[in-house]
Design a protein around this motif. Structure first.
Motif, short mmCIF file in Angstrom:
data_model
loop_
_atom_site.label_atom_id
_atom_site.label_comp_id
_atom_site.label_asym_id
_atom_site.label_seq_id
_atom_site.Cartn_x
_atom_site.Cartn_y
_atom_site.Cartn_z
N MET A 94 0.94 -0.89 0.14
CA MET A 94 0.22 0.04 -0.33
C MET A 94 0.29 1.07 0.41
O MET A 94 1.75 1.30 0.75
N GLU A 148 -3.42 5.41 0.73
CA GLU A 148 -4.50 4.04 1.00
C GLU A 148 -4.26 4.15 2.95
O GLU A 148 -5.24 3.74 2.82
N TYR A 149 -2.50 4.02 2.90
CA TYR A 149 -2.49 4.00 4.82
C TYR A 149 -3.45 4.52 5.18
O TYR A 149 -4.16 4.45 6.43
N LYS A 162 -5.95 6.18 4.15
CA LYS A 162 -7.73 5.74 4.32
C LYS A 162 -7.88 5.00 4.70
O LYS A 162 -9.38 4.76 5.63
N LYS A 163 -7.07 3.77 5.41
CA LYS A 163 -7.69 2.80 5.95
C LYS A 163 -7.62 3.06 7.28
O LYS A 163 -8.67 2.16 7.78
N ILE A 164 -6.41 4.46 7.98
CA ILE A 164 -6.61 4.23 9.36
C ILE A 164 -8.01 4.65 9.87
O ILE A 164 -7.95 4.71 11.05
N HIS A 165 -8.26 5.98 8.35
CA HIS A 165 -9.17 7.16 8.99
C HIS A 165 -10.55 5.59 9.25
O HIS A 165 -11.62 6.29 9.73
N LEU A 166 -10.48 4.56 8.73
CA LEU A 166 -12.00 4.22 8.64
C LEU A 166 -11.26 3.22 10.13
O LEU A 166 -12.85 3.07 10.46
N VAL A 167 -10.38 2.61 10.66
CA VAL A 167 -10.37 1.97 11.59
C VAL A 167 -10.65 2.75 13.26
O VAL A 167 -11.07 3.03 13.54
#
Length: 186
Positions: A1, A5-6, A8-13
């Motif tokens: 990633m 992309e990281y 975006k992913k951590i915002h979701l978490v």
């Protein structure tokens, strides 16, 4: 990633955490910070005024004032992606600026990087070797290139990973404090 992309992913978490969880996790991290040697030895603390999804720094700022420490907060200069730090004495000394950040009034005293002995560096994701993925502007990496004091980041457990992608200009922090743990990088 890649970094985007990281992010975006951590915002979701982090968006999955409840307000109560965020308060409890921030409180645990604040306790670890306040008992650390880095905090105890500092007299001038560089820190941002937090906003979601960051570890709450409002209580950190208040504690610094209670302990007689100077609190300095960054003001971004978007034209060149640089920052300057100003001493604040109350939360009335900040105003909303670009991207909704709370930044110090320009009329306050500007503080030299050499006068800041502890810099709390924000970010979204942290690696165990001290590198971080920030919010994408590169402001802190530019500032830290000319900073020689202690650097420290505050991290929810969900934000710590083995490795993050890095660029040649990225600068690792010296310490990362989490929910009951402290990583000594340097």
């Amino acid at each position: 990633m890649n970094k985007k992309e990281y992010r975006k992913k951590i915002h979701l978490v982090l968006n999955e955490l409840s307000e109560r969880q965020m308060i409890e996790k921030s409180s645990n991290i604040q306790h670890m910070l306040f008992t650390s040697e880095q905090w105890k030895q500092s007299t001038v603390v560089g820190v941002t005024v937090s906003r979601f999804p960051e570890v709450d720094t409002h209580k950190i700022i208040e504690r610094a004032w209670d302990e007689g420490k100077k609190v300095v907060v960054p003001r971004c200069i978007p034209q060149n992606h640089h920052m300057e730090f100003y001493e604040i004495h109350s939360f009335n000394d900040v105003e909303e600026s670009f991207f909704g950040l709370l930044e110090p009034l320009e009329s306050l005293a500007k503080i030299s990087p050499n006068d800041i002995d502890l810099m709390i560096v924000p970010g979204l994701l942290y690696s165990k070797n001290g590198y971080r993925i920030g919010f994408g502007g590169g402001y802190y990496d530019r500032y830290l290139a000319h900073y020689s004091g202690v650097t420290l980041s505050l991290c929810f457990d969900e934000q710590l990973v083995e490795n993050v992608p890095t660029d040649t200009f990225d600068i690792a922090v010296h310490h990362i404090i989490g929910e009951g743990w402290l990583l000594e990088i340097i």
